[in-house]
Design an enzyme around this catalytic site. Structure first.
Site, short mmCIF file in Angstrom:
data_model
loop_
_atom_site.label_atom_id
_atom_site.label_comp_id
_atom_site.label_asym_id
_atom_site.label_seq_id
_atom_site.Cartn_x
_atom_site.Cartn_y
_atom_site.Cartn_z
N SER A 76 0.82 -1.22 0.17
CA SER A 76 -0.01 0.04 -0.06
C SER A 76 0.95 1.31 -0.15
O SER A 76 2.00 1.37 0.45
CB SER A 76 -0.98 -0.13 1.35
OG SER A 76 -1.63 1.23 1.42
N TYR A 122 -2.24 -0.73 10.50
CA TYR A 122 -2.64 -1.40 9.32
C TYR A 122 -1.32 -1.03 8.32
O TYR A 122 -0.81 -2.03 7.69
CB TYR A 122 -4.01 -0.75 8.58
CG TYR A 122 -4.01 -1.02 7.11
CD1 TYR A 122 -4.19 -2.51 6.65
CD2 TYR A 122 -3.61 -0.06 6.02
CE1 TYR A 122 -4.26 -2.45 5.25
CE2 TYR A 122 -3.82 -0.44 4.74
CZ TYR A 122 -3.93 -1.54 4.44
OH TYR A 122 -4.09 -1.97 3.04
N LYS A 132 1.64 -3.51 6.47
CA LYS A 132 2.19 -3.85 5.09
C LYS A 132 3.85 -3.49 4.95
O LYS A 132 4.37 -4.41 4.33
CB LYS A 132 1.36 -2.74 4.15
CG LYS A 132 -0.03 -3.08 4.18
CD LYS A 132 -0.30 -4.24 3.24
CE LYS A 132 -1.81 -4.72 3.28
NZ LYS A 132 -1.97 -6.09 2.58
N1 LIG Z 1 -8.81 -1.15 -1.02
C1 LIG Z 1 -7.76 -0.38 -0.95
O1 LIG Z 1 -8.06 0.90 -1.10
C2 LIG Z 1 -6.58 -0.88 -0.74
C3 LIG Z 1 -5.41 0.06 -1.05
C4 LIG Z 1 -4.17 -0.52 -0.71
C5 LIG Z 1 -3.80 -1.82 -0.50
N2 LIG Z 1 -4.81 -2.70 -0.38
C6 LIG Z 1 -4.47 -4.21 -0.24
O2 LIG Z 1 -5.19 -4.57 -1.32
C7 LIG Z 1 -5.69 -6.07 -0.63
C8 LIG Z 1 -6.94 -6.47 -1.09
O3 LIG Z 1 -7.71 -5.29 -0.36
P1 LIG Z 1 -9.51 -5.18 -0.78
O4 LIG Z 1 -9.92 -3.83 -0.88
O5 LIG Z 1 -9.82 -6.05 -1.83
O6 LIG Z 1 -9.87 -5.79 0.54
P2 LIG Z 1 -11.14 -7.04 0.92
O7 LIG Z 1 -11.66 -6.75 2.34
O8 LIG Z 1 -12.49 -6.43 0.03
O9 LIG Z 1 -10.69 -8.15 0.36
C9 LIG Z 1 -9.74 -9.25 1.34
C10 LIG Z 1 -10.23 -10.47 1.44
O10 LIG Z 1 -9.24 -11.23 2.11
C11 LIG Z 1 -10.15 -12.27 2.72
N3 LIG Z 1 -9.27 -12.67 3.90
C12 LIG Z 1 -8.79 -11.90 4.92
N4 LIG Z 1 -8.05 -12.64 5.71
C13 LIG Z 1 -8.06 -13.91 5.16
C14 LIG Z 1 -7.33 -14.85 5.95
N5 LIG Z 1 -6.60 -14.96 6.91
N6 LIG Z 1 -7.46 -16.08 5.03
C15 LIG Z 1 -8.20 -16.00 3.86
N7 LIG Z 1 -8.98 -15.07 3.60
C16 LIG Z 1 -8.60 -13.98 4.39
C17 LIG Z 1 -11.26 -11.38 3.13
O11 LIG Z 1 -12.50 -12.49 3.22
C18 LIG Z 1 -11.66 -10.76 1.91
O12 LIG Z 1 -12.46 -11.53 0.91
C19 LIG Z 1 -5.45 -5.99 0.87
O13 LIG Z 1 -4.14 -6.66 1.07
C20 LIG Z 1 -5.09 -4.48 1.20
O14 LIG Z 1 -4.32 -4.28 2.15
C21 LIG Z 1 -6.17 -2.22 -0.58
#
Ligand SMILES: NC(=O)c1ccc[n+]([C@@H]2O[C@H](COP(=O)([O-])OP(=O)(O)OC[C@H]3O[C@@H](n4cnc5c(N)ncnc54)[C@H](O)[C@@H]3O)[C@@H](O)[C@H]2O)c1
Length: 335
Positions: free
Chosen positions: A117, A141, A145
């Site tokens: 991130s 958080y 990362k």
């Molecule tokens: N959405 C954003 O703005 C953003 C920005 C930067 C980075 N990210 C990163 O991108 C990735 C995806 O984000 P997102 O927005 O799709 O989040 P999200 O919450 O929609 O998806 C995360 C998924 O991971 C699953 N999960 C969590 N812990 C788990 C575990 N221990 N075992 C199995 N499954 C598990 C959840 O059920 C969910 O489906 C994350 O790593 C997040 O940190 C997101």
């Protein structure tokens, strides 16, 4: 090509799965459904399990020995929750990710694309950051990362993993074909709040922080369409070995790549863009900055262009339009 996507029932993982499928590849989903909805798995090959479940991982690779790479999206992602409950964040995002990476190394499936991130960057005077810019993760958080980037590099050096850490800026929008989008009911980030007001679910938008040293005093961000973000993952997988060879800075098979639009957009500019796509004014109140807020950053994404042949194709307006379109169908798809 088969690609394992952890967190493939989530917002970004499910969009990546659609991008892979549309390009003729086969996503395999590993998700515990901790936060992601089952509906986002669609008819894909699916293992409902935790990322730290070694038995499940062994089974997946036994069933699909031809998996080319693992895209690790699974995580807990809500910044304020990470402040009130850091234990769960460090367990899920750090401890369990370490177990996943160690198992991948043991099973000799070394290619990893990691969802990192832009939240780990420090603020720099002109707000544009490249991969060498100083880091200063401010929330638990963001620290998960930051820690996982370091862990991953050490694992690459010691256990033969090969990894690309992708530092996402601010994804917006939904799958343009509306297969998936944001699943959370009460989103806490800017575009989610604006859509809530537009759909009449919230009365007023709170613009928090107008005293930052930016051109109009509001915070600055870098928004990219989630479909562009998904395309970057497709390109990271397709160009994986070349990207590592050309991107690594020493003898470790590890590289970091920013994914952003290269354009800083202030919160006030974003609200104006939203109103123009939506066609109406959004009722707004100015509030003080929240604890932990920062002026912000936007990406220098030259490395993504050079190593992956990727740059954003879609505009902020496209992202806003698709977020609004998704907002209208979300409840029918997810209930
Ligand atoms: N959405 C954003 O703005 C953003 C920005 C930067 C980075 N990210 C990163 O991108 C990735 C995806 O984000 P997102 O927005 O799709 O989040 P999200 O919450 O929609 O998806 C995360 C998924 O991971 C699953 N999960 C969590 N812990 C788990 C575990 N221990 N075992 C199995 N499954 C598990 C959840 O059920 C969910 O489906 C994350 O790593 C997040 O940190 C997101």
């Amino acid at each position: 090509m088969k690609v394992l996507i952890t967190g493939g029932a989530g917002y970004i993982g499910s969009t990546i799965a659609s991008a892979l499928e549309d390009a003729g590849h086969t996503p395999i989903i590993l998700d515990s459904l901790l936060t992601g909805p089952k509906a986002f798995v669609r008819d894909r090959i699916f293992y409902q399990a935790d990322i730290a479940d070694k038995v499940a991982l062994k089974q997946i690779f036994q069933d699909h020995p031809d998996i080319f790479a693992t895209i690790h999206c699974a995580a807990l992602i809500v910044v304020p929750d990470s402040v009130s409950d850091p234990y769960n964040y460090y367990i899920d995002n750090v401890v369990k990710s370490m177990e996943l990476f160690k198992t991948l190394a043991e099973l000799n499936h070394p290619r990893v694309v990691f969802s990192s991130s832009a939240a780990i960057y420090d603020v720099v005077p002109n707000f544009m950051v490249n991969e060498e810019s100083p880091l200063k993760p401010l929330s638990p958080y963001a620290r998960t990362k930051y820690m996982m980037e370091m862990v991953l590099k050490d694992f690459c050096k010691a256990y033969g993993l090969k990894a690309i850490a992708l530092r996402y800026f601010n994804p917006i929008g939904a799958d343009p074909k509306l297969r998936t989008g944001l699943h959370v009911k009460n989103p806490s980030h800017l575009i989610g709040k604006l859509v809530q007001v537009a759909l009449g679910k919230e009365p007023v938008f709170h613009l928090t922080g107008v005293d930052w040293p930016t051109r109009d005093g509001s915070g600055i961000r870098d928004y990219l369409h989630v479909w562009d973000l998904a395309q970057a993952h497709l390109k990271a997988v397709l160009n994986f070995d070349k990207a590592i060879a050309e991107g690594k800075s020493d003898d470790t098979d590890y590289t970091v790549i920013n994914l952003g639009s290269q354009q800083g957009v202030t919160v006030k500019e974003f609200v104006a863009a939203f109103e123009s796509v939506y066609g109406k004014k959004i009722p707004m109140e100015i509030k003080p900055a929240r604890p932990g807020d920062i002026a912000g950053a936007y990406a220098n994404a030259d490395k993504a262009n050079r190593l992956l042949g990727w740059k954003v194709e879609m505009t902020t307006a496209d992202g806003i339009r698709d977020a609004l379109r998704w907002g209208e169908v979300r409840d029918q798809i997810l209930g």
